[in-house]
Write a protein that holds these residues in place. Sequence first.
Motif, short mmCIF file in Angstrom:
data_model
loop_
_atom_site.label_atom_id
_atom_site.label_comp_id
_atom_site.label_asym_id
_atom_site.label_seq_id
_atom_site.Cartn_x
_atom_site.Cartn_y
_atom_site.Cartn_z
N VAL A 153 0.88 -1.18 0.00
CA VAL A 153 0.00 0.00 0.00
C VAL A 153 0.91 1.23 0.00
O VAL A 153 1.70 1.41 0.93
CB VAL A 153 -0.94 0.00 1.24
N PRO A 154 0.84 2.03 -1.05
CA PRO A 154 1.82 3.13 -1.21
C PRO A 154 1.94 4.06 0.00
O PRO A 154 3.05 4.43 0.39
CB PRO A 154 1.30 3.89 -2.44
N ALA A 155 0.82 4.46 0.62
CA ALA A 155 0.90 5.37 1.76
C ALA A 155 1.63 4.72 2.94
O ALA A 155 2.46 5.36 3.60
CB ALA A 155 -0.51 5.79 2.19
N LEU A 156 1.35 3.45 3.20
CA LEU A 156 2.03 2.75 4.30
C LEU A 156 3.49 2.47 3.96
O LEU A 156 4.36 2.52 4.83
CB LEU A 156 1.30 1.45 4.63
N ALA A 157 3.77 2.18 2.69
CA ALA A 157 5.15 1.93 2.28
C ALA A 157 6.01 3.18 2.48
O ALA A 157 7.15 3.10 2.92
CB ALA A 157 5.20 1.48 0.82
N ARG A 158 5.44 4.35 2.18
CA ARG A 158 6.18 5.60 2.41
C ARG A 158 6.38 5.84 3.90
O ARG A 158 7.46 6.25 4.33
CB ARG A 158 5.45 6.78 1.77
N LEU A 159 5.35 5.59 4.69
CA LEU A 159 5.43 5.80 6.14
C LEU A 159 6.48 4.90 6.78
O LEU A 159 7.25 5.34 7.63
CB LEU A 159 4.06 5.55 6.78
N PHE A 160 6.56 3.65 6.37
CA PHE A 160 7.50 2.69 6.95
C PHE A 160 8.80 2.56 6.15
O PHE A 160 9.67 1.76 6.51
CB PHE A 160 6.84 1.30 7.07
N HIS A 161 8.93 3.32 5.07
CA HIS A 161 10.14 3.31 4.23
C HIS A 161 10.46 1.90 3.73
O HIS A 161 11.57 1.41 3.86
CB HIS A 161 11.35 3.89 4.97
N THR A 162 9.45 1.24 3.16
CA THR A 162 9.64 -0.10 2.62
C THR A 162 9.52 -0.06 1.10
O THR A 162 8.98 0.89 0.52
CB THR A 162 8.59 -1.09 3.17
N ALA A 163 10.01 -1.11 0.48
CA ALA A 163 9.90 -1.27 -0.97
C ALA A 163 9.26 -2.63 -1.23
O ALA A 163 9.50 -3.59 -0.50
CB ALA A 163 11.26 -1.20 -1.62
N PRO A 164 8.42 -2.71 -2.25
CA PRO A 164 7.77 -4.00 -2.54
C PRO A 164 8.79 -5.06 -2.94
O PRO A 164 9.79 -4.77 -3.59
CB PRO A 164 6.82 -3.68 -3.68
N LEU A 165 8.51 -6.29 -2.56
CA LEU A 165 9.37 -7.41 -2.92
C LEU A 165 8.96 -7.95 -4.28
O LEU A 165 7.78 -7.97 -4.63
CB LEU A 165 9.25 -8.54 -1.89
N GLN A 166 9.95 -8.39 -5.03
CA GLN A 166 9.70 -9.07 -6.30
C GLN A 166 9.36 -10.53 -6.01
O GLN A 166 9.65 -11.05 -4.92
CB GLN A 166 10.93 -8.97 -7.20
N LEU A 167 8.77 -11.21 -6.97
CA LEU A 167 8.35 -12.60 -6.78
C LEU A 167 9.53 -13.50 -6.41
O LEU A 167 9.43 -14.33 -5.50
CB LEU A 167 7.65 -13.13 -8.03
N HIS A 168 10.67 -13.35 -7.07
CA HIS A 168 11.81 -14.21 -6.76
C HIS A 168 12.33 -13.95 -5.34
O HIS A 168 12.84 -14.85 -4.70
CB HIS A 168 12.92 -14.05 -7.81
N GLN A 169 12.18 -12.74 -4.84
CA GLN A 169 12.60 -12.45 -3.47
C GLN A 169 11.65 -13.11 -2.46
O GLN A 169 12.10 -13.62 -1.43
CB GLN A 169 12.64 -10.94 -3.24
N ILE A 170 10.37 -13.11 -2.76
CA ILE A 170 9.40 -13.76 -1.89
C ILE A 170 9.67 -15.27 -1.83
O ILE A 170 9.64 -15.89 -0.77
CB ILE A 170 7.96 -13.47 -2.37
N VAL A 171 9.98 -15.87 -2.99
CA VAL A 171 10.28 -17.29 -3.04
C VAL A 171 11.53 -17.60 -2.21
O VAL A 171 11.57 -18.59 -1.47
CB VAL A 171 10.45 -17.76 -4.51
N GLN A 172 12.53 -16.75 -2.27
CA GLN A 172 13.74 -16.95 -1.48
C GLN A 172 13.45 -16.90 0.02
O GLN A 172 13.96 -17.72 0.79
CB GLN A 172 14.80 -15.90 -1.85
N VAL A 173 12.65 -15.95 0.43
CA VAL A 173 12.30 -15.82 1.85
C VAL A 173 11.54 -17.06 2.32
O VAL A 173 11.83 -17.62 3.38
CB VAL A 173 11.46 -14.54 2.09
N LEU A 174 10.58 -17.51 1.54
CA LEU A 174 9.81 -18.70 1.91
C LEU A 174 10.67 -19.96 1.92
O LEU A 174 10.49 -20.83 2.77
CB LEU A 174 8.62 -18.87 0.96
N ALA A 175 11.62 -20.05 1.00
CA ALA A 175 12.50 -21.22 0.96
C ALA A 175 13.39 -21.29 2.19
O ALA A 175 13.54 -22.35 2.80
CB ALA A 175 13.34 -21.20 -0.31
#
Length: 93
Positions: free
Chosen positions: A40-62
């Motif tokens: 959610v763009p407003a929350l991402a700016r507030l928490f200074h986060t960036a969206p994860l790409q699909l391959h990054q999500i797979v790495q985290v889950l692995a």
Amino acid sequence: MQTFSWRQENGQHFRQWIKDKFFIGALGISWLALLSVLYVPALARLFHTAPLQLHQIVQVLAVGGTVSFLSKPIIAALTGAAPVPQQSRLHIA
């Protein structure tokens, strides 16, 4: 992921997990909050986060999913106990 690993370490099967309404509710709220902060763009700016790409999500889950498999032999080696063999998760009624 850790919650799944801990429940698996205690010998609970997936069927037991889905019967626990509080567990499912807490897990759903946790995932919704995490995904909101990331995507959610407003929350991402507030928490200074960036969206994860699909391959990054797979790495985290692995990496998170291997904790249960790796922890049993390590704990057995540290405590001097024999490692518990992995049981088949497929149960036919």
